[in-house]
Scaffold this motif. Structure first.
Motif, mmCIF file in Angstrom:
data_model
loop_
_atom_site.group_PDB
_atom_site.id
_atom_site.type_symbol
_atom_site.label_atom_id
_atom_site.label_comp_id
_atom_site.label_asym_id
_atom_site.label_seq_id
_atom_site.Cartn_x
_atom_site.Cartn_y
_atom_site.Cartn_z
ATOM 1 N N VAL A 1 -7.086 7.421 -0.242
ATOM 2 C CA VAL A 1 -7.026 8.400 1.118
ATOM 3 C C VAL A 1 -8.208 9.122 1.034
ATOM 4 O O VAL A 1 -8.933 9.447 0.057
ATOM 5 C CB VAL A 1 -5.745 9.451 0.559
ATOM 6 C CG1 VAL A 1 -5.677 10.480 1.489
ATOM 7 C CG2 VAL A 1 -4.411 8.733 0.326
ATOM 8 N N VAL A 2 -8.619 9.098 2.352
ATOM 9 C CA VAL A 2 -10.169 9.705 2.434
ATOM 10 C C VAL A 2 -9.831 10.809 3.891
ATOM 11 O O VAL A 2 -9.537 10.160 4.946
ATOM 12 C CB VAL A 2 -11.187 8.780 2.959
ATOM 13 C CG1 VAL A 2 -12.295 9.443 3.317
ATOM 14 C CG2 VAL A 2 -11.347 7.857 1.650
ATOM 15 N N VAL B 1 0.859 -1.145 -0.092
ATOM 16 C CA VAL B 1 0.040 -0.037 -0.122
ATOM 17 C C VAL B 1 0.810 1.329 -0.012
ATOM 18 O O VAL B 1 1.895 1.320 0.713
ATOM 19 C CB VAL B 1 -0.861 -0.106 1.297
ATOM 20 C CG1 VAL B 1 -1.609 1.283 1.460
ATOM 21 C CG2 VAL B 1 -1.819 -1.194 0.988
ATOM 22 N N ALA B 2 0.601 2.334 -0.572
ATOM 23 C CA ALA B 2 1.236 3.401 -0.654
ATOM 24 C C ALA B 2 0.429 4.622 -1.064
ATOM 25 O O ALA B 2 -0.741 4.472 -1.465
ATOM 26 C CB ALA B 2 2.413 3.592 -1.770
ATOM 27 N N GLY B 3 0.603 5.638 -0.384
ATOM 28 C CA GLY B 3 0.016 7.045 -0.570
ATOM 29 C C GLY B 3 0.483 8.239 0.074
ATOM 30 O O GLY B 3 1.680 8.129 0.425
ATOM 31 N N LEU C 1 -6.589 4.540 3.830
ATOM 32 C CA LEU C 1 -7.248 3.099 3.931
ATOM 33 C C LEU C 1 -6.569 1.908 3.258
ATOM 34 O O LEU C 1 -6.322 2.055 1.898
ATOM 35 C CB LEU C 1 -8.740 3.267 3.401
ATOM 36 C CG LEU C 1 -9.781 3.969 4.566
ATOM 37 C CD1 LEU C 1 -9.504 5.446 4.872
ATOM 38 C CD2 LEU C 1 -11.293 3.914 4.123
ATOM 39 N N ALA C 2 -6.413 0.905 3.900
ATOM 40 C CA ALA C 2 -5.935 -0.207 3.333
ATOM 41 C C ALA C 2 -7.125 -1.252 3.209
ATOM 42 O O ALA C 2 -7.627 -1.523 4.398
ATOM 43 C CB ALA C 2 -4.691 -0.913 4.013
#
Length: 209
Positions: free
Chosen positions: A182-183, A131-133, A188-189
């Protein structure tokens, strides 16, 4: 192209279709509403370093400078007009044994080229399929696969202003192959794999400090 009155998907006529992707590699992401990027990935059994971008307004593909490193299962994050290419797996041809990477390459979208990165900027952990963001001006990575026999639970963040990585709280449910979004300043994963399929949904929130 018209949506159905009841909502849902709609068809696209031949006149509305754009040119096909130059090379199918299994990785597409959208850094902006009008751009669709296809960096790296795999063709057949081999990792590649091609970098192509589709413009939805002109409906055409453009070849950009190739990635410095051939790899698949990387993650990509855009932040402040820069594209961060993170981790991944190098395999095929000269690399008989797959090699997990902690490489970080950065593409400057204004200059149109890849920046030279020192090894001190690389990820702390070798990882792929993670996961990345971007959150609070930082590049976030979490989970994935690495040299360990089990799925990774570790998370870390790169702060461009400080040019260093910092350790973040570990994922409650270690996973790879997650979906993410992204929220409200949280990453979020969603779902993923850990021995079997996972239905976990967890959020990482990072302060502005």
């Amino acid at each position: 192209m018209r949506p159905h009155s009841s909502g849902g998907f709609c068809g696209i006529s031949n006149s509305q279709k754009g040119s096909p992707v130059p090379a199918l590699r299994g990785l597409l992401f959208c850094p902006s509403p009008t751009l669709l990027c296809s960096p790296g990935g795999r063709q057949s059994k081999y990792s590649v370093n091609a970098f192509e971008v589709f413009d939805t307004e002109t409906r055409s593909w453009t070849k950009f400078p190739s990635m410095p490193c051939k790899r698949a299962f990387s993650s990509f994050v855009t932040l402040d007009d820069r594209l961060y290419s993170l981790g991944g797996l190098r395999q095929g041809r000269l690399y008989r044994q797959p090699k997990f990477l902690r490489t970080m390459d950065v593409f400057d979208m204004e200059q149109g080229g890849w920046l030279k990165m020192e090894r001190s900027f690389f990820l702390k952990k070798r990882r792929a399929d993670f996961v990345a963001g971007s959150l609070s001006g930082r590049v976030i990575v979490a989970g994935g696969l690495g040299n360990q026999p089990t799925v990774l639970e570790t998370a870390e963040a790169f702060h461009p202003g400080k040019n260093k990585w910092e350790v973040l709280p570990a994922m409650p449910t270690p996973r790879c192959a997650c979906s993410s979004i992204v929220v409200k300043n949280c990453l979020l994963a969603v779902g993923g794999v850990n021995q079997g399929l996972s239905d976990a949904v967890e959020a990482l929130c990072v302060s502005d400090s």
